[in-house]
Design a protein around this motif. Structure first.
Motif, PDB file in Angstrom:
ATOM      1  N   UNK A 155       5.169  -4.370   4.030  1.00 25.72           N
ATOM      2  CA  UNK A 155       5.227  -5.781   4.403  1.00 25.72           C
ATOM      3  C   UNK A 155       6.427  -6.480   3.748  1.00 25.72           C
ATOM      4  N   UNK A 156       6.777  -6.065   2.521  1.00 20.92           N
ATOM      5  CA  UNK A 156       7.898  -6.716   1.833  1.00 20.92           C
ATOM      6  C   UNK A 156       9.209  -6.540   2.583  1.00 20.92           C
ATOM      7  N   UNK A 189       8.834  -8.724   5.912  1.00 22.89           N
ATOM      8  CA  UNK A 189       9.012 -10.161   5.633  1.00 22.89           C
ATOM      9  C   UNK A 189      10.484 -10.550   5.481  1.00 22.89           C
ATOM     10  N   UNK A 241       1.391 -14.417   5.281  1.00 19.40           N
ATOM     11  CA  UNK A 241       2.313 -13.564   4.523  1.00 19.40           C
ATOM     12  C   UNK A 241       1.757 -12.157   4.335  1.00 19.40           C
ATOM     13  N   UNK A 242       0.482 -12.075   3.957  1.00 20.03           N
ATOM     14  CA  UNK A 242      -0.116 -10.764   3.693  1.00 20.03           C
ATOM     15  C   UNK A 242      -1.410 -10.636   4.475  1.00 20.03           C
ATOM     16  N   UNK A 259      -4.485  -9.104   7.024  1.00 24.23           N
ATOM     17  CA  UNK A 259      -5.306  -7.907   7.121  1.00 24.23           C
ATOM     18  C   UNK A 259      -5.192  -7.350   8.546  1.00 24.23           C
ATOM     19  N   UNK A 303      -0.836  -2.741   2.745  1.00 25.61           N
ATOM     20  CA  UNK A 303       0.148  -2.679   1.665  1.00 25.61           C
ATOM     21  C   UNK A 303      -0.498  -2.284   0.345  1.00 25.61           C
ATOM     22  N   UNK A 304      -1.597  -2.965  -0.006  1.00 29.00           N
ATOM     23  CA  UNK A 304      -2.202  -2.663  -1.311  1.00 29.00           C
ATOM     24  C   UNK A 304      -3.450  -1.791  -1.199  1.00 29.00           C
ATOM     25  N   UNK A 335      -3.122 -13.773  -0.602  1.00 33.47           N
ATOM     26  CA  UNK A 335      -4.518 -13.518  -0.206  1.00 33.47           C
ATOM     27  C   UNK A 335      -5.525 -13.814  -1.322  1.00 33.47           C
ATOM     28  N   UNK A 358      -6.837  -6.501  -3.788  1.00 32.33           N
ATOM     29  CA  UNK A 358      -7.231  -5.222  -4.375  1.00 32.33           C
ATOM     30  C   UNK A 358      -7.708  -5.446  -5.807  1.00 32.33           C
ATOM     31  N   UNK A 360       6.201  -9.566  -4.936  1.00 33.71           N
ATOM     32  CA  UNK A 360       6.504  -8.980  -3.630  1.00 33.71           C
ATOM     33  C   UNK A 360       7.258 -10.000  -2.757  1.00 33.71           C
ATOM     34  N   UNK A 377      10.748  -9.689  -0.968  1.00 37.74           N
ATOM     35  CA  UNK A 377      10.917 -10.019   0.453  1.00 37.74           C
ATOM     36  C   UNK A 377      12.038 -11.019   0.690  1.00 37.74           C
ATOM     37  N   UNK A 430       1.883   0.282  -4.886  1.00 33.42           N
ATOM     38  CA  UNK A 430       2.621  -0.494  -3.879  1.00 33.42           C
ATOM     39  C   UNK A 430       3.694  -1.356  -4.522  1.00 33.42           C
TER      40      UNK A 430
END
Lengths: 607, 607
Positions: A135-136, A139, A562-563, A565, A573-574, B173, B177, B210, B214, B525
């Motif tokens: 994702x980084x 983005x 941004x992050x 699901x 990503x994580x 988020x 995790x 991150x 980005x 990650x």
């Protein structure tokens, strides 16, 4: 520090040739190597940061050491550069800094990059899973950067608008009480009170009402909400809501306030003046004319009820429908679609069936001919009356549904949108924004599965004053002081004037099938709070994600979070959700049920 | 609508007599009855809303019907009133609207209130549990209303300040995790992936890094964070953080930015010009002089190391300490405290023992006499040297600790604060704000329980460039590019320049005792992201709750959180955490461990 700190940004050099002035103080930039082009005589590097892209140039003839070192540069390396601005001999008017370039005197590598698994460009045909995993890198794409800058602008406009209007931001709890109603709550086990759970809020609804009861008068919050639903492409387990509530107001105070907000957002971000006042259309009108409680008003193709016209028809399908007191026959007239093939019409029928249609009747008016499988059951004057009612001409296609009223309307509403998509009408309208309110929703809708009334908005919505008496006689007839904001067929949010009378609130819970004990257990604190001087109040909640999607022109919610699901609720990503160790669970007084330990093992094996 | 909507607010009439003008258009207000005073000839009602309180008056002589109806009014009733403004014959200059009153022509009851369980006034001696249960009433108190208005102002200043400085708000988020390290995560079971869990963020640390990778350059977020700790009075399971991160910067870029922010906040909210630049004090200096990494610099009473002076002393306690290479003997001189009684000194000794002291030595210089239980072990010249070193005079009390260096310093630091409280120094200083930074923290601290190094800030903190080599030789000697912002002995937040080199990050994990597998499992990650062109970056996180507490002058975090939890993590208003039904748990693939089902039953019984 083994690098030189920038004294400018890549986007600072939006300069037209006529405005260019020689300036000998060296410019230092920091950023990412977008690409390197070694043209032999000259080496060009595009340097990128959040603010823009600028061309760097190295002249090997004059600086062979630099040229030698530049050979080490690769895409996505982080570098510092120092040089002097000059006009380009080959300007590129397509990019803002395209008239100038930086002639390098020196540069250094701050950090290297491995070869990215995909190129950092838009319109990339990479599978979404790979992009989410990295994702980084995703983005860094210009479109996503732009989307989050739009999102930030939305926040800033909201903050200022509501501050100027006397609102105060208050944070409501994330760890709250579970009140399963509608969608599923996410639960959070309590370690101190083993066996008990917090829930993540589906909305801060009760808390904002409590804030009104506390006298805060005007409350605003941009707040994360959570729903543990089976996800669709445009849903996320966590989403962001603009949540507001006001006391001592009527519906139109809120509608006018929100209208002003959207005028401001669209003007400041898209430089578009959206027309005001926003149309207020009742739920009944929206359903009757457009077959949707979030109608797209940018085009016609309205639904026409022909029940009256064909009430004496001998066509059995129509007869059967109209014998049902709740049945209607209605149509939409699709202009210039008489060329639709049998196969296309079959597909449309399948589409209608997804919405519950038993079938789809059509009449094509094609080159003076009438082409319809039901023509043989209808008298000529009936067909003519239908044609007249539909305002149909040669070249048109009429689609007819006969069914129970709201079902028929909903199916025709869906067909209307589908035809607009298929005929390219939607594509032509994509830069037009039609905002309006849908008002006067029914208070209840009947849930056939649960065999009981459920609240169409939520159980705290006030009935209309003139409909209050229906609560005792015929609740289905009561309309609510509820409203939705709709743009181009998408709901941006909704709200209502709330119940501020504890007796009315109790009655609502009864009508919704909650026993007094259940009402007390779940909502007792609200019922109690309403007894200590609750002011009249109401509010609205708007979906920030959807607003940004509309502004950014994307249908993919993952383009504005941004992050995000995946549709199965994973963060690629994580790697969350992830396993936790047994001690963590034991501390919470929990154990995994055997069945999922097994299925979990299977998951692991399938990895 | 059975009530008249306001055309003004109660706080609108902040009018001095000389500025008062007769205006005959009637004023309509909505609000809460603060109190009713029937003086026979006149009836006075104080009406309250968020904006203020204004006196209403009814003249029974001229309007007997109104007077009759006013008898029904009780405190906390919600009413609408209509009347005309006039000057009071008995002005009350203590309240902003005290020069005027509203002569009522009409009013109506909008909503009634039961008798509240406590009065809506400040300085109320009601137990906190009752206030939390009826939080909506507690929140009506003027002090709490003011606190949340302060809190809102802080938000608005933050939003504008960071927008003006080119930051963009990005939401990270809430479902992330679990990476247990430090405090416990709150876990959220996944229904779709049974047996797996999300965690609520203790901080968005990795996500903001991150975002820098980005290319977002300057990130800001006001964000809820969560820690499942055993709560202390000043902790809450959810708390709010101002979270920011910047790329291509050095430490002082961040420190200067934050300094500017606090100058603005203190000026706009308290109208106080706080002195700049903020002092930057190293951790070593803060510990050595004040015995704290968050020293209160508003007063002296600094720690004085007398190890050198008494290094030849024959007093065994001092000898033993100084024979340890890590031992010191140090003191604070408490001015004008020689009158402390034996009992008071015993209590101080107990206080010191809570911080691990083995004992507390003292010397009183009282009316020319030396009063000290250790005097007999010391030579006269030693006592004189100590007196000189301490700058002690007649009337002073010297407190001496001999122990391992940082332990002795910490104990003296705690005694210093305690003495300042006991002597009323703190009380005198309460409107003085001393901001400063503590810098150059050690990278690691040794955890005696776990027998390993732990990161003093967090594992992503960069070592100082000149200390990088210590990672291979003597990690304990390495200082970090870390910094805390401190005001009046309280930490407002902290941050650091982060590691942007994946190899250094890997080495940090090794030094922290994480195996390569664990590092990969937990932070893989991030390690991966660092390989794709990570810019140099750093940031800070500030505690919004603590900032508002400082501005509001309260020590109770529950005064600045709208719906706080108790120290056992309960929300008394809504009763969360609560039981959930078995189906909800089964859907999550979870079962309660037997032991807590029992304890839960006990809980129920004890209700």
């Amino acid at each position: 520090m083994n690098w030189k700190k920038r004294n400018a940004k890549c986007g600072d050099f939006n300069i037209l040739p006529q405005n260019y002035k020689t300036n000998n103080s060296p410019i230092i930039l920091n950023g990412w190597v977008n690409n390197v082009r070694d043209m032999g005589g000259l080496i060009f590097i595009d340097l990128r940061d959040r603010y823009g892209i600028i061309q760097l140039v190295i002249e090997p003839e004059n600086n062979s050491e630099l040229a030698e070192r530049a050979k080490l540069l690769k895409s996505e390396y982080v570098i510092w550069v120092e040089g002097n601005l000059r006009l380009r001999s080959n300007p590129n008017p397509k990019i803002p800094t395209g008239y100038v370039e930086l002639l390098l005197e020196n540069f250094g590598i701050i950090n290297k990059s491995e070869l990215p698994p995909f190129e950092i460009i838009d319109d990339l045909d990479t599978n979404e899973e790979l992009k989410l995993r990295y994702r980084y890198l995703d983005l860094r794409r210009p479109t996503l950067q732009r989307n989050f800058i739009i999102r930030n602008k939305v926040y800033q406009i909201l903050h200022k608008y509501f501050e100027n209007n006397g609102f105060i931001e208050v944070e409501t709890p994330v760890l709250m009480k579970s009140t399963p109603e509608g969608a599923r709550d996410f639960l959070v086990p309590s370690r101190i009170h083993k066996g008990r759970f917090y829930a993540l809020p589906q909305s801060p609804q009760i808390f904002k009402q409590i804030l009104m009861i506390s006298g805060f008068d005007k409350y605003i919050q941009i707040v994360k909400c959570f729903r543990d639903e089976d996800l669709r492409a445009d849903r996320q387990p966590e989403f962001t809501q603009l949540d507001l509530e006001m006391s001592f107001i009527e519906r139109d105070d809120i509608l006018n306030l929100i209208e002003g907000l959207f005028v401001k957002i669209w003007k400041e971000i898209l430089n578009i003046d959206i027309p005001t006042p926003f149309i207020k259309m009742t739920y009944e009108e929206a359903m009757t004319r457009f077959g949707s409680d979030k109608p797209d008003l940018r085009f016609g193709m309205e639904i026409i009820n022909i029940s009256e016209i064909i009430k004496n028809s001998e066509f059995k399908v129509f007869q059967d429908t109209l014998n049902n007191p709740n049945g209607i026959v209605a149509l939409i007239n699709v202009k210039n679609a008489s060329t639709y093939s049998r196969k296309q019409l079959d597909n449309l029928t399948e589409y209608a069936k997804k919405y519950g249609a038993k079938g789809l009747a059509y009449i094509k008016f094609d080159k003076g001919e009438i082409n319809s499988p039901i023509a043989k059951y209808l008298k000529n004057e009936e067909i003519n009356s239908i044609k007249n009612a539909a305002n149909a001409e040669d070249g048109d296609l009429i689609l007819i549904i006969s069914d129970k009223k709201y079902k028929a309307l909903t199916i025709l509403g869906a067909l209307r949108l589908e035809m607009a998509r298929q005929l390219g009408i939607m594509e032509k309208l994509k830069n037009i924004f039609s905002f309006h309110y849908v008002i006067d929703f029914p208070l209840f809708e009947y849930d056939e599965n649960e065999n009981r009334y459920v609240a169409m908005h939520h159980p705290f919505t006030s009935p209309k004053d003139e409909d209050l008496h229906f609560l005792d006689t015929d609740p289905a007839k009561a309309n609510a002081k509820a409203y939705d904001l709709v743009v181009n067929g998408a709901e941006l949010g909704g709200g209502s004037i709330r119940i501020h009378d504890t007796n009315v609130q109790s009655k609502m819970f009864q009508l919704l099938g909650l026993s007094d004990e259940d009402a007390e257990e779940k909502f007792g604190y609200l019922l109690k709070a309403l007894k200590f001087g609750a002011p009249p109040h109401g509010g609205i909640a708007l979906g920030i994600d959807r607003i940004v999607m509309t502004l950014a022109g994307t249908d993919n919610i993952r383009d504005v979070i941004a992050f995000p699901k995946t549709t199965s609720g994973m963060s690629l990503m994580d790697g969350s959700p992830s396993n936790v160790d047994d001690n963590q669970l034991k501390e919470l007084g929990l154990a995994l049920l055997k069945q999922n330990i097994n299925s979990e093992e299977n998951n692991e094996k399938n990895k």
